[in-house]
Design a protein around this motif. Structure first.
Motif, PDB file in Angstrom:
ATOM      1  N   UNK A 109       0.992  -1.272  -0.069  1.00  0.00           N
ATOM      2  CA  UNK A 109      -0.087   0.104  -0.140  1.00  0.00           C
ATOM      3  C   UNK A 109       0.871   1.362  -0.086  1.00  0.00           C
ATOM      4  N   UNK A 110       1.927   1.261   0.794  1.00  0.00           N
ATOM      5  CA  UNK A 110       2.922   2.304   0.702  1.00  0.00           C
ATOM      6  C   UNK A 110       3.579   2.695  -0.591  1.00  0.00           C
ATOM      7  N   UNK A 111       3.865   1.363  -1.240  1.00  0.00           N
ATOM      8  CA  UNK A 111       4.338   1.451  -2.566  1.00  0.00           C
ATOM      9  C   UNK A 111       3.551   2.102  -3.576  1.00  0.00           C
ATOM     10  N   UNK A 112       2.140   1.676  -3.516  1.00  0.00           N
ATOM     11  CA  UNK A 112       1.014   2.244  -4.428  1.00  0.00           C
ATOM     12  C   UNK A 112       0.855   3.686  -3.877  1.00  0.00           C
ATOM     13  N   UNK A 113       1.029   4.242  -3.122  1.00  0.00           N
ATOM     14  CA  UNK A 113       1.052   5.799  -2.550  1.00  0.00           C
ATOM     15  C   UNK A 113       2.226   6.229  -3.222  1.00  0.00           C
ATOM     16  N   UNK A 114       3.334   5.862  -2.939  1.00  0.00           N
ATOM     17  CA  UNK A 114       4.439   6.407  -3.447  1.00  0.00           C
ATOM     18  C   UNK A 114       4.555   6.713  -4.804  1.00  0.00           C
ATOM     19  N   UNK A 115       4.132   5.629  -5.575  1.00  0.00           N
ATOM     20  CA  UNK A 115       4.255   5.574  -7.119  1.00  0.00           C
ATOM     21  C   UNK A 115       3.330   6.534  -7.783  1.00  0.00           C
ATOM     22  N   UNK A 116       2.000   6.323  -6.912  1.00  0.00           N
ATOM     23  CA  UNK A 116       0.859   7.372  -7.293  1.00  0.00           C
ATOM     24  C   UNK A 116       1.244   8.955  -7.370  1.00  0.00           C
ATOM     25  N   UNK A 117       1.804   9.364  -6.087  1.00  0.00           N
ATOM     26  CA  UNK A 117       2.208  10.723  -5.738  1.00  0.00           C
ATOM     27  C   UNK A 117       3.482  11.025  -5.930  1.00  0.00           C
ATOM     28  N   UNK A 118       4.215  10.372  -6.630  1.00  0.00           N
ATOM     29  CA  UNK A 118       5.630  10.769  -6.971  1.00  0.00           C
ATOM     30  C   UNK A 118       5.608  11.952  -7.959  1.00  0.00           C
ATOM     31  N   UNK A 119       6.023  13.099  -7.683  1.00  0.00           N
ATOM     32  CA  UNK A 119       6.033  14.394  -8.323  1.00  0.00           C
ATOM     33  C   UNK A 119       7.041  14.307  -9.550  1.00  0.00           C
ATOM     34  N   UNK A 120       8.080  13.392  -9.517  1.00  0.00           N
ATOM     35  CA  UNK A 120       9.296  13.509 -10.473  1.00  0.00           C
ATOM     36  C   UNK A 120       8.533  13.109 -11.950  1.00  0.00           C
ATOM     37  N   UNK A 121       8.584  13.999 -12.819  1.00  0.00           N
ATOM     38  CA  UNK A 121       8.004  13.827 -14.219  1.00  0.00           C
ATOM     39  C   UNK A 121       8.974  13.015 -14.973  1.00  0.00           C
ATOM     40  N   UNK A 122       8.761  11.557 -15.121  1.00  0.00           N
ATOM     41  CA  UNK A 122       9.608  10.915 -15.973  1.00  0.00           C
ATOM     42  C   UNK A 122       8.631  10.247 -17.104  1.00  0.00           C
ATOM     43  N   UNK A 123       9.344   9.624 -18.070  1.00  0.00           N
ATOM     44  CA  UNK A 123       8.320   9.077 -19.406  1.00  0.00           C
ATOM     45  C   UNK A 123       7.419   7.851 -18.683  1.00  0.00           C
ATOM     46  N   UNK A 124       7.991   7.073 -18.036  1.00  0.00           N
ATOM     47  CA  UNK A 124       7.337   5.861 -17.634  1.00  0.00           C
ATOM     48  C   UNK A 124       6.130   6.229 -16.533  1.00  0.00           C
ATOM     49  N   UNK A 125       6.225   7.210 -16.095  1.00  0.00           N
ATOM     50  CA  UNK A 125       5.538   7.601 -14.835  1.00  0.00           C
ATOM     51  C   UNK A 125       4.295   8.236 -15.142  1.00  0.00           C
ATOM     52  N   UNK A 126       4.282   9.090 -16.267  1.00  0.00           N
ATOM     53  CA  UNK A 126       2.991   9.878 -16.603  1.00  0.00           C
ATOM     54  C   UNK A 126       2.493  10.761 -15.781  1.00  0.00           C
ATOM     55  N   UNK A 127       3.289  11.952 -15.394  1.00  0.00           N
ATOM     56  CA  UNK A 127       2.693  12.439 -14.189  1.00  0.00           C
ATOM     57  C   UNK A 127       1.336  13.120 -14.435  1.00  0.00           C
ATOM     58  N   UNK A 128       0.905  13.729 -15.355  1.00  0.00           N
ATOM     59  CA  UNK A 128      -0.299  14.355 -15.462  1.00  0.00           C
ATOM     60  C   UNK A 128      -1.533  13.377 -15.434  1.00  0.00           C
ATOM     61  N   UNK A 129      -1.056  12.236 -15.901  1.00  0.00           N
ATOM     62  CA  UNK A 129      -2.307  11.025 -15.982  1.00  0.00           C
ATOM     63  C   UNK A 129      -2.489  10.455 -14.623  1.00  0.00           C
ATOM     64  N   UNK A 130      -1.463  10.325 -13.734  1.00  0.00           N
ATOM     65  CA  UNK A 130      -1.565   9.966 -12.665  1.00  0.00           C
ATOM     66  C   UNK A 130      -2.323  10.851 -11.785  1.00  0.00           C
ATOM     67  N   UNK A 131      -2.121  11.999 -12.019  1.00  0.00           N
ATOM     68  CA  UNK A 131      -2.921  13.275 -11.034  1.00  0.00           C
ATOM     69  C   UNK A 131      -4.553  13.030 -11.659  1.00  0.00           C
ATOM     70  N   UNK A 132      -4.901  12.823 -12.699  1.00  0.00           N
ATOM     71  CA  UNK A 132      -6.024  12.617 -13.234  1.00  0.00           C
ATOM     72  C   UNK A 132      -6.644  11.386 -12.435  1.00  0.00           C
ATOM     73  N   UNK A 133      -6.013  10.308 -12.386  1.00  0.00           N
ATOM     74  CA  UNK A 133      -6.431   9.043 -11.764  1.00  0.00           C
ATOM     75  C   UNK A 133      -6.751   9.244 -10.376  1.00  0.00           C
ATOM     76  N   UNK A 134      -5.876  10.186  -9.835  1.00  0.00           N
ATOM     77  CA  UNK A 134      -6.031  10.298  -8.444  1.00  0.00           C
ATOM     78  C   UNK A 134      -7.317  11.153  -8.207  1.00  0.00           C
TER      79      UNK A 134
END
Length: 136
Positions: A109-134
């Motif tokens: 659960x901590x890993x999920x929170x860290x991955x979804x709230x990670x503010x580092x914009x990397x190609x594999x993490x798709x920052x704007x789409x993660x925030x839309x999901x949240x």
């Protein structure tokens, strides 16, 4: 729940001694089943994306997705596949008793929170789409 216990205690599944040595056996199975259902839902949505893309259905227009930041099905599967793999490892670590068994669902659960709230914009993490999901 009872069927899951029977499958895991069968000779092909986990040993009976594992179920008897863990006093929280049913609690752990219940926790992991709660975590597994949303992961399967997300993976089935990805399967729908594959079918819609293969059949050339314009799902971007139908669901009013942002054309600039949308993901194709291959990019969409990166995050759910990673989280499902981490869930499987935590499940295994709980039942082979690598540390306290009830800590591993919290680790996932901590890993999920860290991955979804990670503010580092990397190609594999798709920052704007993660925030839309949240925010959804």
């Amino acid at each position: 729940m009872l069927t899951t216990t029977r499958i895991l205690m069968s000779p092909a599944g986990l040993r009976h001694s594992t179920a008897t040595s863990l006093p929280s056996w049913n609690i752990i199975l219940f926790i992991y089943s709660i975590f597994l259902i949303p992961m399967l839902l997300v993976l089935l949505v990805g399967l729908n994306l594959v079918v819609w893309a293969r059949e050339r259905i314009n799902y971007v227009f139908i669901f009013e997705l942002n054309v600039r930041s949308r993901l194709d099905h291959r990019e969409y599967f990166e995050l759910p596949a990673f989280l499902l793999c981490a869930l499987a490892y935590c499940f295994m670590a709980s039942f082979i008793q690598f540390g306290p068994p009830l800590i591993w669902p919290l680790v996932w659960l901590a890993l999920v929170v860290i991955v979804l709230l990670n503010p580092i914009p990397a190609r594999s993490h798709y920052l704007c789409l993660r925030f839309e999901l949240i925010c959804f």
